[in-house]
Design a protein around this motif. Structure first.
Motif, PDB file in Angstrom:
ATOM      1  N   SER A 150      37.947 -42.728  27.542  1.00 61.67           N
ATOM      2  CA  SER A 150      37.443 -41.443  27.032  1.00 61.67           C
ATOM      3  C   SER A 150      36.524 -40.823  28.089  1.00 61.67           C
ATOM      4  CB  SER A 150      36.668 -41.657  25.733  1.00 61.67           C
ATOM      5  OG  SER A 150      37.505 -42.082  24.687  1.00 61.67           O
ATOM      6  N   THR A 174      40.921 -43.986  18.834  1.00 60.50           N
ATOM      7  CA  THR A 174      40.269 -42.680  18.748  1.00 60.50           C
ATOM      8  C   THR A 174      39.561 -42.356  20.056  1.00 60.50           C
ATOM      9  OG1 THR A 174      39.883 -43.040  16.402  1.00 60.50           O
ATOM     10  CG2 THR A 174      38.499 -41.390  17.463  1.00 60.50           C
ATOM     11  N   ARG A 175      39.661 -41.115  20.478  1.00 55.02           N
ATOM     12  CA  ARG A 175      38.909 -40.661  21.653  1.00 55.02           C
ATOM     13  C   ARG A 175      37.447 -40.492  21.238  1.00 55.02           C
ATOM     14  NH1 ARG A 175      43.658 -42.111  23.054  1.00 55.02           N
ATOM     15  NH2 ARG A 175      44.611 -41.081  24.831  1.00 55.02           N
ATOM     16  N   ALA A 177      35.325 -38.227  21.827  1.00 56.82           N
ATOM     17  CA  ALA A 177      35.003 -36.873  21.364  1.00 56.82           C
ATOM     18  C   ALA A 177      35.298 -36.701  19.873  1.00 56.82           C
ATOM     19  CB  ALA A 177      35.792 -35.847  22.178  1.00 56.82           C
ATOM     20  N   ASP A 178      36.221 -37.491  19.336  1.00 53.05           N
ATOM     21  CA  ASP A 178      36.605 -37.394  17.924  1.00 53.05           C
ATOM     22  C   ASP A 178      36.011 -38.510  17.070  1.00 53.05           C
ATOM     23  OD1 ASP A 178      38.272 -35.191  18.548  1.00 53.05           O
ATOM     24  OD2 ASP A 178      39.839 -36.581  19.206  1.00 53.05           O
ATOM     25  N   GLN A 180      33.434 -40.725  14.926  1.00 52.68           N
ATOM     26  CA  GLN A 180      32.277 -40.607  14.042  1.00 52.68           C
ATOM     27  C   GLN A 180      31.690 -42.008  13.876  1.00 52.68           C
ATOM     28  OE1 GLN A 180      31.082 -37.631  12.818  1.00 52.68           O
ATOM     29  NE2 GLN A 180      32.640 -36.776  14.177  1.00 52.68           N
TER      30      GLN A 180
END
Length: 187
Positions: A150, A174-175, A177-178, A180
């Motif tokens: 990432s 998941t990257r 930036a995305d 949570q």
């Protein structure tokens, strides 16, 4: 045992004392009483051992979310890896920052990675073995991953992204930036 603080609060490098002679060496990699005197109190409940056959194998970036979050103590049993911790504690002054340490069977270093950090590594040699203790058992429903390359994290893995040998799970992670994060900084 030498214990070094790092730029990431809570992440520590442990250097066990080795006693060497012509036969090889002996070292104590974990002693609850010694480390408790240094302020490190953890109850390890699971030991893991991974073998990566090829140089350039990347495992991670992994975490286990609350309520089953894990502290980890990581070391190389054979070969060499570049081991990485990334702070994912929301509100932390070092959120998204990473630390990398070369762990090898020769240098004997260990990396202590507390809850609230991603963990991953890339192999620098073939047949690299990583041994790590965890403070909670594996819980598939709490298992998570962030993509190793990432750009928001900017880890220098020492290999090209397209040269990394990845599992399907790690390739689809998941990257950042995305992502949570389920962790909150409590400093």
């Amino acid at each position: 045992m030498q214990i070094e603080d790092t730029a990431l609060e809570g992440v520590k490098i442990l250097r066990p004392r080795r006693f060497e002679d012509a036969r090889g060496f002996f070292c104590e990699v974990w002693n609850r009483d010694v480390l408790a005197r240094a302020g490190i109190v953890m109850d390890f409940v699971q030991d893991n051992h991974s073998l990566s056959r090829s140089t350039g194998t990347v495992r991670g970036l992994h975490f286990q979310a609350p309520p089953r979050a894990q502290d980890k103590l990581v070391r190389a049993g054979a070969g060499t890896v570049f081991d990485v911790a990334v702070d994912i504690r929301r509100g932390s002054p070092s959120y998204g920052k990473w630390l990398g340490v070369e762990l090898s069977a020769e240098n004997g270093l260990q990396l202590l990675i507390p809850k609230g950090f991603l963990h991953g590594f890339v192999t620098r040699t073939p047949d690299a073995e990583l041994l790590y203790k965890c403070t909670d058992s594996y819980a598939p429903d709490c298992d998570g991953a962030v993509y190793f390359a990432s750009p928001e994290i900017g880890i220098d893995w020492g290999i090209a992204e397209d040269a990394a040998i990845l599992s399907d799970k790690d390739r689809a992670a998941t990257r950042f930036a995305d992502f949570q994060s389920p962790f909150v900084f409590e400093g």
